[in-house]
Design a protein around this motif. Structure first.
Motif: not given
Length: 91
Positions: A23-30
């Motif tokens: 996953i892209c870490p931005s997925e977790a942030a979002r």
């Protein structure tokens, strides 16, 4: 949000994606902060580094696991990479 919330989001996403995927870490942030995820990327990175140190996830650069204490630039997160795991497919 606390560290446990970020850890839960990361774990849920990498488990959902499955072995050999990332996953892209931005997925977790979002997932945690839909409105202000960009401001929170540093927090996600810090939690991801801690999780990688404990062996809960792997941090990948160009599809290969990196030392959580020594990496720069764009990275992805995955389930822990083991020697017999298939190569990263979506980095």
């Amino acid at each position: 949000m606390n560290k446990e919330t970020i850890e839960s989001a990361i774990l849920a996403l990498v488990e959902q994606r499955g072995a050999g995927k990332s996953i892209c870490p931005s997925e977790a942030a979002r997932a945690v902060w839909p409105e202000e995820w960009q401001k929170r990327m540093r927090e996600v990175r810090g939690v991801a580094i801690g999780m990688a140190r404990k062996g809960e996830i792997s941090i990948l650069r160009k599809g290969k696991p990196v030392d959580p204490d020594d990496f720069k630039g764009v990275y992805r997160l995955s389930l822990p990479v083991t020697p017999d795991a298939p190569p990263e497919a979506d980095a």
